[in-house]
Design an enzyme around this catalytic site. Structure first.
Site, short mmCIF file in Angstrom:
data_model
loop_
_atom_site.label_atom_id
_atom_site.label_comp_id
_atom_site.label_asym_id
_atom_site.label_seq_id
_atom_site.Cartn_x
_atom_site.Cartn_y
_atom_site.Cartn_z
CG HIS A 196 -55.79 -5.69 -10.21
ND1 HIS A 196 -55.26 -5.08 -11.32
CD2 HIS A 196 -54.97 -6.72 -9.92
CE1 HIS A 196 -54.16 -5.72 -11.69
NE2 HIS A 196 -53.97 -6.71 -10.85
CD GLU A 247 -51.13 -6.56 -7.87
OE1 GLU A 247 -50.76 -7.52 -8.55
OE2 GLU A 247 -52.19 -5.96 -8.07
#
Length: 210
Positions: free
Chosen positions: A85, A133
């Protein structure tokens, strides 16, 4: 369409949100999962919701104080894990080792990346899915499908058949529909539900168009 809600370290009640997600998933048939803090995995999994770890460490059993062992999160009830992430970046070798650790524990995997070039590299490591992302959009409420749709379509192409999730700025049902039209098989979101004044209303509105 897969909806994965990352609770990060937000000051929310993970069991409450997990219970809401279970109810909404059962009522709508939409696949909804929750990624809580590691210490909350067991209590979240006990609600019946599909439960994911936010991260597992690229290690095996051994002298690894402070690591998050894949086998441990699996025993706690997680069925999958995020890796890389944007708030917990890993070196390529550690992503690969994290994937192998997840495989040993029988966990499904999603590797996050910033852009189509990184998506291509991540996909070659053979995760179950990848998630694009752009960091600049995380938490802004502006989805990548609106800010720069080509990032999604280019990521789908770069992934070479590995399913792609769309993350960053996802907060409305329209965002889910747009992501699906661009070729994404799911979405990864956080604050749109975890920080909502009414998480149930927010999640119901999110999946309603599906």
């Amino acid at each position: 369409m897969f909806v994965l809600i990352n609770l990060k370290a937000y000051p929310c009640d993970p069991v409450e949100i997990a219970t809401i997600a279970t109810d909404v998933s059962e009522a709508t048939g939409v696949r909804i999962a929750i990624a809580p803090q590691a210490t909350d995995i067991q209590s979240v999994a006990e609600t019946g919701v599909e439960t994911w770890a936010q991260h597992v460490s690229p290690v095996e059993h051994g002298s690894h104080t402070g690591s998050t062992l894949a086998e441990a999160v699996s025993r706690a009830g997680a069925v999958g894990t995020l890796l890389n992430h944007s708030e917990n970046r890993l070196r390529l070798a550690d992503i690969d080792a994290g994937l192998r650790a997840a495989e040993r524990a029988g966990l499904e995997t999603i590797v996050c990346a910033n852009n189509p070039r990184q998506i291509a590299a991540a996909a070659r490591l053979e995760p179950d899915s990848v998630a694009v992302e752009p960091p600049a959009l995380i938490g802004t409420g502006t989805p990548v499908s609106k800010a720069d749709p080509e990032i999604v379509t280019d990521s789908v192409e770069a992934a070479s058949g590995v399913p792609v999730l769309c993350g960053a700025g996802i907060s409305t049902g329209a965002d889910l529909v747009a992501a699906e039209k661009l070729g994404a098989g799911g979405v990864l979101l956080a604050s749109g539900v975890a920080k909502a004044d009414d998480p149930r209303a927010a999640l119901e509105a999110l999946v309603e168009p599906l």
